[in-house]
Structures are given as structure tokens and as C-alpha cells.
Motif scaffolding. Structure first.
Motif, mmCIF file in Angstrom:
data_model
loop_
_atom_site.group_PDB
_atom_site.id
_atom_site.type_symbol
_atom_site.label_atom_id
_atom_site.label_comp_id
_atom_site.label_asym_id
_atom_site.label_seq_id
_atom_site.Cartn_x
_atom_site.Cartn_y
_atom_site.Cartn_z
ATOM 1 N N LYS A 222 -34.694 -22.071 -19.080
ATOM 2 C CA LYS A 222 -35.399 -20.892 -19.572
ATOM 3 C C LYS A 222 -36.894 -21.140 -19.646
ATOM 4 N N LEU A 223 -37.290 -22.298 -20.150
ATOM 5 C CA LEU A 223 -38.702 -22.628 -20.243
ATOM 6 C C LEU A 223 -39.343 -22.706 -18.862
ATOM 7 N N VAL A 224 -38.630 -23.272 -17.913
ATOM 8 C CA VAL A 224 -39.147 -23.349 -16.544
ATOM 9 C C VAL A 224 -39.285 -21.945 -15.962
ATOM 10 N N GLY A 225 -38.278 -21.102 -16.140
ATOM 11 C CA GLY A 225 -38.314 -19.757 -15.591
ATOM 12 C C GLY A 225 -39.458 -18.928 -16.138
ATOM 13 N N PHE A 226 -39.750 -19.096 -17.431
ATOM 14 C CA PHE A 226 -40.810 -18.315 -18.047
ATOM 15 C C PHE A 226 -42.196 -18.908 -17.838
ATOM 16 N N PRO B 17 -44.623 -20.581 -11.899
ATOM 17 C CA PRO B 17 -44.615 -19.569 -10.839
ATOM 18 C C PRO B 17 -43.360 -19.700 -9.979
ATOM 19 N N PRO B 18 -43.028 -18.661 -9.221
ATOM 20 C CA PRO B 18 -41.773 -18.662 -8.450
ATOM 21 C C PRO B 18 -41.594 -19.862 -7.540
ATOM 22 N N ASP B 19 -42.678 -20.309 -6.858
ATOM 23 C CA ASP B 19 -42.511 -21.431 -5.930
ATOM 24 C C ASP B 19 -42.148 -22.713 -6.678
ATOM 25 N N ALA B 20 -42.728 -22.901 -7.880
ATOM 26 C CA ALA B 20 -42.398 -24.088 -8.672
ATOM 27 C C ALA B 20 -40.967 -24.002 -9.196
ATOM 28 N N VAL B 21 -40.542 -22.798 -9.596
ATOM 29 C CA VAL B 21 -39.152 -22.617 -10.043
ATOM 30 C C VAL B 21 -38.192 -22.924 -8.901
ATOM 31 N N ALA B 22 -38.541 -22.456 -7.694
ATOM 32 C CA ALA B 22 -37.672 -22.682 -6.531
ATOM 33 C C ALA B 22 -37.572 -24.163 -6.187
ATOM 34 N N PRO C 167 -32.206 -22.674 -4.191
ATOM 35 C CA PRO C 167 -31.019 -21.830 -4.038
ATOM 36 C C PRO C 167 -29.725 -22.621 -3.835
ATOM 37 N N SER C 168 -29.854 -23.818 -3.315
ATOM 38 C CA SER C 168 -28.656 -24.643 -3.114
ATOM 39 C C SER C 168 -28.041 -25.108 -4.435
ATOM 40 N N ASN C 169 -28.815 -25.042 -5.502
ATOM 41 C CA ASN C 169 -28.327 -25.417 -6.831
ATOM 42 C C ASN C 169 -27.674 -24.181 -7.454
ATOM 43 N N THR C 170 -26.372 -24.199 -7.543
ATOM 44 C CA THR C 170 -25.643 -23.032 -8.053
ATOM 45 C C THR C 170 -25.182 -23.199 -9.498
ATOM 46 N N SER C 171 -25.748 -24.180 -10.193
ATOM 47 C CA SER C 171 -25.382 -24.379 -11.596
ATOM 48 C C SER C 171 -25.870 -23.189 -12.427
ATOM 49 N N LEU C 172 -25.288 -23.029 -13.615
ATOM 50 C CA LEU C 172 -25.678 -21.919 -14.473
ATOM 51 C C LEU C 172 -27.146 -22.013 -14.897
ATOM 52 N N PRO C 173 -27.656 -23.196 -15.291
ATOM 53 C CA PRO C 173 -29.084 -23.275 -15.630
ATOM 54 C C PRO C 173 -29.989 -22.883 -14.473
ATOM 55 N N ALA C 174 -29.657 -23.300 -13.256
ATOM 56 C CA ALA C 174 -30.474 -22.957 -12.099
ATOM 57 C C ALA C 174 -30.484 -21.453 -11.866
ATOM 58 N N ARG C 175 -29.339 -20.835 -11.987
ATOM 59 C CA ARG C 175 -29.263 -19.383 -11.800
ATOM 60 C C ARG C 175 -30.019 -18.651 -12.904
ATOM 61 N N TYR C 176 -29.987 -19.202 -14.100
ATOM 62 C CA TYR C 176 -30.706 -18.620 -15.238
ATOM 63 C C TYR C 176 -32.213 -18.643 -14.967
ATOM 64 N N ALA C 177 -32.723 -19.798 -14.548
ATOM 65 C CA ALA C 177 -34.152 -19.925 -14.266
ATOM 66 C C ALA C 177 -34.584 -18.978 -13.154
ATOM 67 N N ARG C 178 -33.800 -18.856 -12.102
ATOM 68 C CA ARG C 178 -34.173 -17.988 -10.988
ATOM 69 C C ARG C 178 -34.128 -16.514 -11.395
#
Length: 495
Positions: free
Chosen positions: A293-297, A300-305, A310-321
């Protein structure tokens, strides 16, 4: 809901004294005065709050107006982390809370006996709950030990010693000046007491840091938690100091060098019967969601990516994206991603909250109400979520729901009375209802919390005229009318 607000620190007060010496000692006493003023103005940042990071002062970049983050999910997690620690420290009756500061550096500190401040950098970089619990347990040790009050007393004692020493030295300088002594040596004599006092205070601070370390270890033992996370944090600091430790005088630091703390902790960790205890999978999962959550907020999008490809399908990764998508304008895509999260965990209140926040900020408040109501139900009525729901109800501008808005926002300001934004939304809700006296009173509260004392007094005076004399509304308005504006900050003294 992640909110940003500003936390103003009270101004430091500096006493000024006027000296009018006469005779042969005039120049010497003026030199003493200059040095005393310089010492007062050049107090190192390390002498202020007790910070966890040994070489970083407390919020050097944002010392005056640090940005505070409010988020129901993260605050709830930190309360769960600290509840056992505070019980072990005997602080359950003090209503402690953890305040989150938006700062990428790894640090935590205390400035009073009620709040522990922690940077987002510390939360995001800690790999396990145990690491951040150890950091916050250390800060708890400062509060439980009364270190802030004792440090203030130590600084007062040191200041007294410095003044006495400077005045004694000034007498010698005066005699030397009368006899034509070298003024460079005189200045050094005057500076000596200041340096001795400063080192005395720093030595005292280092001793209290070591005491807080030992207290933290005892709290972890009492709650049957491992001290390994705390040790790991200090080892990280030790690695960061490798390239600068040769250039640092350990006697001018307010914290022991990391290598010393690691050496002291290693023995305690080896003796702990709980050193091999791991955080529960459930707690570790919540920790990973917080970091995402902290990373997502914050990134910037490129740093989050890069952090969560996208290859990371864990719940935290999906939350951040999903958070990143909503923050940068791709609302339809964000809602799709959030709905997919809700499908996985339909009873997670913070997924519903995120959906409501995304819709509200996209200008779709009517659609935001349903997910926010669900978030409120699932969270057990979290005040921040109820305030966000009240904001959506106000933004929907539906007369049939204005009473609901007043109810939700009234609850919010009762639980979070220092939120200027919540008072402002409550004023809007009262305005929609046609209750102008309460609208003025709520607006006055908001203005007062925002620092506009003059506007607050004007609004409160208008509200006071319409309330019955002696009623609760009249009394609250009268209190604001009689608030005194803050005194103008004193300027830098000129010798």
C-alpha cells in the motif's frame, strides 16, 4: 483511506538577556554574550527528539511541518503490533498511538509521552513485522523510562553549567584583556564550557539510547517475541555506517555507533529463549499488504511496476498496482483491479474502502457510497472510514441522505477532533441541511485547527448570536471567540 496532513511543531523559545558591563571587562563580557547566543542558536538536531536512526536527526528535511499519513488499515496493524508491547511496558492507560510520517528514510522517534512517530521508509523497508516491532519497542522504552523529561532536565543542568563556566572564563578574559592578553586564546577559553556542556548532554543521550535498547529486549521477551528483527535492523545500520564511521567522532553523536549496539545486542539475542520465534503467517501477510500500500501510494507507476511487475500475481502486488492505477487516472482499470481483489477477499474492509475512495475522487460520489458503507460495516465502524463515507454523502448532495452525512461526520469528529477536513465536511453537511448556526460552528472549528484564528473567531461569534445563551453550542462558540491568537514568533536575536 490514505490522507496527508501537516503536523506543526511548536516553536522553540529562546531567552535573551541584555548585558551592559562597564569598565575594562566590557569587551570580554560582550564576547561571552556572543558565545552564549551562538550556543543557544546552534543546538544540534540530535538534542531534540529521541530518534531511532543513529546518524539521522529527527526529520531534518521536514522538521517544521512534517507530513502525517492517516490510514485506517496501517494504523490498525500498528496498534495490533504494539498492544502487547505497551502492556508489557505498563503503558496501556496512556492512550499511546503511532503517528506515520511521510519520509523515505528509516527512522522512528518520540517527542512527547503520547505519540511514537515512524517514517514510511521504516515501514516499507522492514521485511517482517518483528523488525518494525523492535524499532517501536525501542521508542516505547524512551516513553516508559521518562527519557524526554529527564533529557530536558539534563539540558537545563548543562546550560547552567555552561553559563557559570563561561562567566568564570569571562572574568579571566577581562583580566587578560586589561593586561593585553591574546584574544584568540580568550575566545577558546570562553568556548570551552559550551563544548563540555554539549558533550555532557550527548553522553547522557547515548546512555538513554542504550537503556531503551535493553527495555525493548525485555518487552519482546515478556511478549514471547524474537529480538532477531531488532538486531537485524541495527546490522543494517552498521552496514550503512561502514563508509562514514572513520570520519565520525562518536563523542559528538546522540546515539551509540551501530557497531557498539550490535555487539551489545548479539549477546542478549543469543540468550533469548524466543530468538527462533517467527511472526505468524497472518501477521506477515498483513505486513506485506501494508508495504504494498505504501509503495502504491508513494511511488510513480514505473517504480511500482519495477517493484511489483505484472508477472508477480501475489495479493500485495495486485494491491499496489490497483492503487497506482487509481492514483494516476486509470479509474476504470483501477475499479476492475479492485473488484478482482474483492472477489478474492470479499470481507476485507480496506478493498471496499479503496474502491469507494477511487470513485469519490473520480467525481462519482453516489457510486462511492455503497462500497464505503460496506467498508464501514466490515471494519466495525473505523472513524476514518466513517468520515470518508460522510464526505461521499455530502458530495452526493442528496437531501435524503444529509442526516446520514451529519451522523457519520459527527462520529468522525468525536473520534478525530483534530481533523480540520472532517470539521469542514461536517460544516457542509449542516449547510445542506439548512442548520446555519452549526455550520458556522463547525467551520470555526475547522478554521481554528487550520491556524486561521481570526476567521475562526468571526465564524464563532456569528454562531454564538444564534444559539440559546448557555447552550452547548453557545458555550463551544464562546470558547472559540475567546481563543487568543498565537504570539508572533520571536526573531533571531541580534547581539
Amino acid at each position: 483511506m490514505m490522507l496527508l496532513t501537516s503536523l506543526d511543531n511548536p516553536p522553540l523559545r529562546r531567552s535573551q538577556a541584555k548585558h551592559r558591563p562597564a569598565g575594562a571587562g566590557r569587551h570580554a563580557m560582550r564576547a561571552a554574550t556572543l558565545l552564549l547566543l551562538a550556543g543557544a542558536l546552534a543546538t544540534p538536531p540530535a538534542l531534540a527528539p529521541f530518534a531511532f536512526a543513529p546518524l539521522a536527526g529527527a526529520q531534518e528535511s521536514g522538521r517544521r511541518n512534517p507530513t502525517v499519513i492517516r490510514d485506517a488499515e496501517i494504523e490498525n496493524l500498528l496498534r495490533d503490533y504494539m498492544r502487547p508491547i505497551w502492556k508489557a511496558a505498563g503503558l496501556t492507560q496512556q492512550n499511546l498511538r503511532v503517528v506515520i510520517i511521510s519520509d523515505p528514510s528509516f527512522n522512528a522517534f518520540v517527542m512527547d509521552g503520547k505519540r511514537i512517530f515512524v517514517n514510511t521508509g521504516a515501514l516499507a523497508s522492514s521485511e517482517t513485522p518483528n523488525e518494525i516491532i523492535g524499532v517501536l519497542a525501542h521508542e516505547t522504552g524512551h516513553i516508559a523510562g521518562g527519557h524526554l523529561a529527564r533529557m530536558r532536565q539534563e539540558m537545563e543542568n548543562a546550560q547552567t553549567m555552561a553559563i557559570i563556566g563561561t562567566l568564570l572564563a569571562a572574568g579571566g578574559v577581562a583580566a587578560g584583556a586589561a593586561g593585553g592578553a591574546n584574544m584568540g586564546g580568550a575566545a577558546a577559553a570562553l568556548a570551552g564550557p559550551q563544548e563540555i556542556a554539549r558533550r555532557s548532554v550527548l553522553s547522557y543521550a547515548r546512555a538513554q539510547e542504550q537503556a531503551a535498547d535493553r527495555s525493548a529486549i525485555s518487552y519482546l521477551a515478556a511478549t514471547k517475541q524474537s529480538p532477531v528483527g531488532m538486531l537485524k535492523t541495527f546490522e543494517r545500520m552498521q552496514n550503512d555506517q561502514i563508509f562514514i564511521s572513520q570520519r565520525v567522532d562518536p563523542y559528538v553523536l546522540s546515539h551509540p555507533m551501530a557497531r557498539e549496539r550490535v555487539a551489545a545486542l548479539e549477546d542478549l539475542v543469543a540468550k533469548s529463549p524466543y530468538r527462533d520465534i517467527k511472526d505468524s503467517p497472518e501477521l506477515q501477510a498483513r505486513h506485506e499488504m501494508m508495504r504494498a500500500k505504501l509503495v502504491g501510494f508513494s511511488m510513480p507507476p514505473d517504480a511500482v511496476a519495477r517493484r511489483y511487475p505484472p508477472s508477480n500475481t501475489s495479493l500485495p502486488a495486485r494491491y499496489a498496482r490497483a492503487i497506482s492505477a487509481y492514483r494516476y487516472g486509470a479509474v476504470p482499470d483501477a475499479i476492475r483491479q479492485i473488484d478482482a481483489l474483492i472477489a478474492v477477499q470479499p470481507n476485507n474492509p480496506y478493498f471496499h474502502e479503496l474502491k469507494g475512495q477511487a470513485l469519490l475522487e473520480a467525481g462519482r460520489p453516489r457510486e462511492a457510497i455503497a462500497p464505503l458503507r460496506r467498508a464501514e460495516q466490515l471494519s466495525g465502524g473505523a472513524p476514518l472510514i466513517r468520515t470518508l463515507l460522510g464526505q461521499a454523502l455530502v458530495a452526493a448532495n442528496d437531501k435524503s441522505s444529509v442526516d446520514d452525512a451529519v451522523r457519520e461526520l459527527t462520529f468522525g469528529v468525536q473520534r478525530e477532533p483534530e481533523s480540520a477536513a472532517a470539521w469542514r465536511f461536517l460544516a457542509q453537511a449542516y449547510g445542506q441541511k439548512g442548520d446555519l448556526p452549526n455550520a458556522d460552528l463547525a467551520s470555526a472549528q475547522s478554521a481554528l485547527l487550520s491556524g486561521d484564528v481570526q476567521l475562526a473567531r468571526e465564524l464563532a461569534a456569528r454562531a454564538r448570536q444564534t444559539f440559546a445563551y448557555g447552550s452547548p453550542g453557545w458555550l463551544k462558540a464562546d470558547d472559540i471567540v475567546n481563543v487568543k491568537p498565537p504570539k508572533k514568533k520571536p526573531g533571531r536575536p541580534t547581539p
